[in-house]
Design a protein around this motif. Sequence first.
Motif, PDB file in Angstrom:
ATOM      1  N   GLU A 176      33.334  32.830  34.348  1.00  0.00           N
ATOM      2  CA  GLU A 176      33.667  32.898  32.923  1.00  0.00           C
ATOM      3  C   GLU A 176      34.133  34.278  32.480  1.00  0.00           C
ATOM      4  O   GLU A 176      34.696  34.438  31.400  1.00  0.00           O
ATOM      5  N   ASN A 177      33.926  35.301  33.326  1.00  0.00           N
ATOM      6  CA  ASN A 177      34.384  36.654  33.003  1.00  0.00           C
ATOM      7  C   ASN A 177      35.689  37.009  33.701  1.00  0.00           C
ATOM      8  O   ASN A 177      36.131  38.149  33.643  1.00  0.00           O
ATOM      9  N   GLY A 178      36.281  36.044  34.380  1.00  0.00           N
ATOM     10  CA  GLY A 178      37.547  36.287  35.073  1.00  0.00           C
ATOM     11  C   GLY A 178      37.387  36.968  36.414  1.00  0.00           C
ATOM     12  O   GLY A 178      38.360  37.429  36.999  1.00  0.00           O
ATOM     13  N   VAL A 179      36.169  36.995  36.949  1.00  0.00           N
ATOM     14  CA  VAL A 179      35.889  37.643  38.236  1.00  0.00           C
ATOM     15  C   VAL A 179      35.914  36.582  39.335  1.00  0.00           C
ATOM     16  O   VAL A 179      35.337  35.502  39.183  1.00  0.00           O
ATOM     17  N   LYS A 180      36.581  36.897  40.444  1.00  0.00           N
ATOM     18  CA  LYS A 180      36.642  35.957  41.561  1.00  0.00           C
ATOM     19  C   LYS A 180      35.236  35.675  42.088  1.00  0.00           C
ATOM     20  O   LYS A 180      34.438  36.584  42.286  1.00  0.00           O
ATOM     21  N   THR A 181      34.949  34.388  42.328  1.00  0.00           N
ATOM     22  CA  THR A 181      33.629  33.988  42.817  1.00  0.00           C
ATOM     23  C   THR A 181      33.548  34.022  44.336  1.00  0.00           C
ATOM     24  O   THR A 181      32.459  33.915  44.895  1.00  0.00           O
ATOM     25  N   GLY A 182      34.684  34.133  45.004  1.00  0.00           N
ATOM     26  CA  GLY A 182      34.716  34.069  46.458  1.00  0.00           C
ATOM     27  C   GLY A 182      35.010  32.654  46.940  1.00  0.00           C
ATOM     28  O   GLY A 182      35.247  32.424  48.118  1.00  0.00           O
ATOM     29  N   GLU A 183      34.991  31.705  46.026  1.00  0.00           N
ATOM     30  CA  GLU A 183      35.282  30.320  46.357  1.00  0.00           C
ATOM     31  C   GLU A 183      36.779  30.074  46.200  1.00  0.00           C
ATOM     32  O   GLU A 183      37.401  30.547  45.249  1.00  0.00           O
ATOM     33  N   ILE A 184      37.348  29.355  47.150  1.00  0.00           N
ATOM     34  CA  ILE A 184      38.772  29.021  47.112  1.00  0.00           C
ATOM     35  C   ILE A 184      38.892  27.519  47.284  1.00  0.00           C
ATOM     36  O   ILE A 184      38.362  26.946  48.233  1.00  0.00           O
ATOM     37  N   LEU A 185      39.573  26.864  46.335  1.00  0.00           N
ATOM     38  CA  LEU A 185      39.740  25.412  46.357  1.00  0.00           C
ATOM     39  C   LEU A 185      41.211  25.056  46.248  1.00  0.00           C
ATOM     40  O   LEU A 185      42.020  25.857  45.776  1.00  0.00           O
TER      41      LEU A 185
END
Length: 76
Positions: A9-18
């Motif tokens: 929600e803060n625009g930071v990459k979670t490390g997850e790629i889908l």
Amino acid sequence: MEYIDVLDENGVKTGEILNRKEIHQRGLALNKKIFLCSATKDEFSIENTVNFYQLPNIVRLVGTSNENINQIIKGV
């Protein structure tokens, strides 16, 4: 197949790629905004899109990667 970085929600990459389909399904299921980003408006023309892009929780952003990320962080 196109793969997309998932942002929190803060625009930071979670490390997850889908893949694109998974991103859309997850966002719609959670009733969240889905940000579609492109460097040009051409990607969002009627000829290049599907009805999905017209849903109210779809936000289309045009600009550089940094410009689009800044817009997402600001909460467009």
